[in-house]
Design a protein around this motif. Structure first.
Motif, mmCIF file in Angstrom:
data_model
loop_
_atom_site.group_PDB
_atom_site.id
_atom_site.type_symbol
_atom_site.label_atom_id
_atom_site.label_comp_id
_atom_site.label_asym_id
_atom_site.label_seq_id
_atom_site.Cartn_x
_atom_site.Cartn_y
_atom_site.Cartn_z
ATOM 1 N N ASP A 287 0.915 -1.190 -0.052
ATOM 2 C CA ASP A 287 0.061 0.029 -0.059
ATOM 3 C C ASP A 287 1.037 1.246 0.216
ATOM 4 N N LEU A 288 1.899 1.428 0.650
ATOM 5 C CA LEU A 288 2.735 2.588 0.563
ATOM 6 C C LEU A 288 3.464 2.643 -0.535
ATOM 7 N N ASN A 289 3.897 1.427 -1.253
ATOM 8 C CA ASN A 289 4.331 1.561 -2.541
ATOM 9 C C ASN A 289 3.356 2.445 -3.541
ATOM 10 N N THR A 290 2.167 1.568 -3.492
ATOM 11 C CA THR A 290 0.963 2.232 -4.382
ATOM 12 C C THR A 290 0.909 3.486 -4.091
ATOM 13 N N LEU A 291 0.819 4.073 -2.733
ATOM 14 C CA LEU A 291 0.457 5.263 -2.307
ATOM 15 C C LEU A 291 1.744 6.211 -3.037
ATOM 16 N N LYS A 292 3.060 5.861 -2.889
ATOM 17 C CA LYS A 292 4.122 6.513 -3.404
ATOM 18 C C LYS A 292 3.955 6.636 -4.928
ATOM 19 N N GLN A 293 3.602 5.484 -5.533
ATOM 20 C CA GLN A 293 3.622 5.676 -7.005
ATOM 21 C C GLN A 293 2.547 6.893 -7.468
ATOM 22 N N ASP A 294 1.266 6.740 -6.949
ATOM 23 C CA ASP A 294 0.509 7.631 -7.213
ATOM 24 C C ASP A 294 0.836 9.085 -7.061
ATOM 25 N N LEU A 295 1.478 9.386 -5.853
ATOM 26 C CA LEU A 295 1.887 10.626 -5.496
ATOM 27 C C LEU A 295 3.083 10.949 -6.360
ATOM 28 N N ARG B 280 0.748 16.020 -1.530
ATOM 29 C CA ARG B 280 1.084 15.752 -0.299
ATOM 30 C C ARG B 280 -0.025 15.606 0.665
ATOM 31 N N ARG B 281 -0.814 16.778 0.724
ATOM 32 C CA ARG B 281 -1.952 16.778 1.687
ATOM 33 C C ARG B 281 -3.017 15.539 1.458
ATOM 34 N N ASP B 282 -2.980 15.294 0.205
ATOM 35 C CA ASP B 282 -3.939 13.886 -0.221
ATOM 36 C C ASP B 282 -3.487 12.812 0.294
ATOM 37 N N GLY B 283 -2.084 12.658 0.221
ATOM 38 C CA GLY B 283 -1.357 11.443 0.606
ATOM 39 C C GLY B 283 -1.456 11.521 2.085
ATOM 40 N N MET B 284 -1.165 12.200 2.851
ATOM 41 C CA MET B 284 -1.377 12.482 4.417
ATOM 42 C C MET B 284 -2.814 12.104 4.921
ATOM 43 N N ASP B 285 -3.741 12.636 4.125
ATOM 44 C CA ASP B 285 -5.297 12.346 4.609
ATOM 45 C C ASP B 285 -5.359 10.660 4.336
ATOM 46 N N GLN B 286 -4.747 10.560 3.210
ATOM 47 C CA GLN B 286 -4.940 8.838 3.087
ATOM 48 C C GLN B 286 -4.533 8.069 4.163
ATOM 49 N N ILE B 287 -3.095 8.442 4.539
ATOM 50 C CA ILE B 287 -2.293 8.059 5.726
ATOM 51 C C ILE B 287 -3.186 7.877 6.770
ATOM 52 N N LYS B 288 -3.809 9.231 7.227
ATOM 53 C CA LYS B 288 -4.574 9.171 8.334
ATOM 54 C C LYS B 288 -5.758 8.309 8.240
#
Length: 188
Positions: free
Chosen positions: A4-12, A135-143
């Protein structure tokens, strides 16, 4: 969860790359004293009852460093193309020779160079804002993952740090591109 982290990083990364690509296109449209076909690409011509990009009604060429040419395909559009170039806000004065329009690029004044540098700064800032929004979108997904108890607090912190590193990397690339463009603009 590492996937999931890799997927998130790829998307960002994909989205931040898109913001950088937009910046590159905007920078290409800023005249830096020498001719570039990208200078006329944003010009829209009133043709056939609608506005179309200049590239759809003619070929843009660079015969010499301070001259652009536009070979218009349809003779009836020559005056419309000439008017579009004149009115595009770049301070250009096209000269028509049959279906060929020559666009000499005048030397940039210091005042115009400063205006272009400010415009480059505005483009860079809007790109930084776009990257921060990603970045904010990524942080929101993490939260969101953390709230759903899909990841722990430590893992959320690790992910957040990764997203921040990615953001810092892209902001630095924007800053580097801006410095390069300003140097290019101010070069006499």
């Amino acid at each position: 969860m590492a996937a999931d982290l890799n997927t998130l990083k790829q998307d960002l990364t994909r989205r931040m790359d898109g913001a950088l690509e937009t910046l590159r296109r905007e920078f290409a449209g800023l005249r830096a004293g020498r001719a570039s076909p990208a200078l006329l690409e944003p010009v829209r011509v009133d043709a056939y009852g609608s506005e179309v990009p200049l590239t759809q009604v003619g070929n843009i060429g660079v015969p010499e460093s301070r001259m652009l040419t536009v070979q218009v395909w349809d003779r009836s559009l020559v005056s419309a193309v000439e008017k579009a170039i004149r009115d595009c806000g770049l301070g250009l004065n096209p000269q028509t020779e049959g279906q060929l329009i020559r666009v000499p690029l005048p030397m940039l004044t210091e005042e115009r160079r400063n205006e272009l540098a400010k415009a480059a700064g505005r483009y860079a800032e809007s790109t930084r804002v776009a990257i921060r929004a990603v970045r904010r979108d990524g942080m929101d997904q993490i939260k969101g993952h953390e709230k759903k108890s899909e990841i722990g607090e430590d893992e959320a912190k690790t992910w957040s740090d990764e997203v921040q590193k990615l953001t810092d990397h892209y902001i630095k690339r924007v800053d580097d591109a801006l410095v390069e463009k300003e140097k290019d603009i101010r070069q006499v």
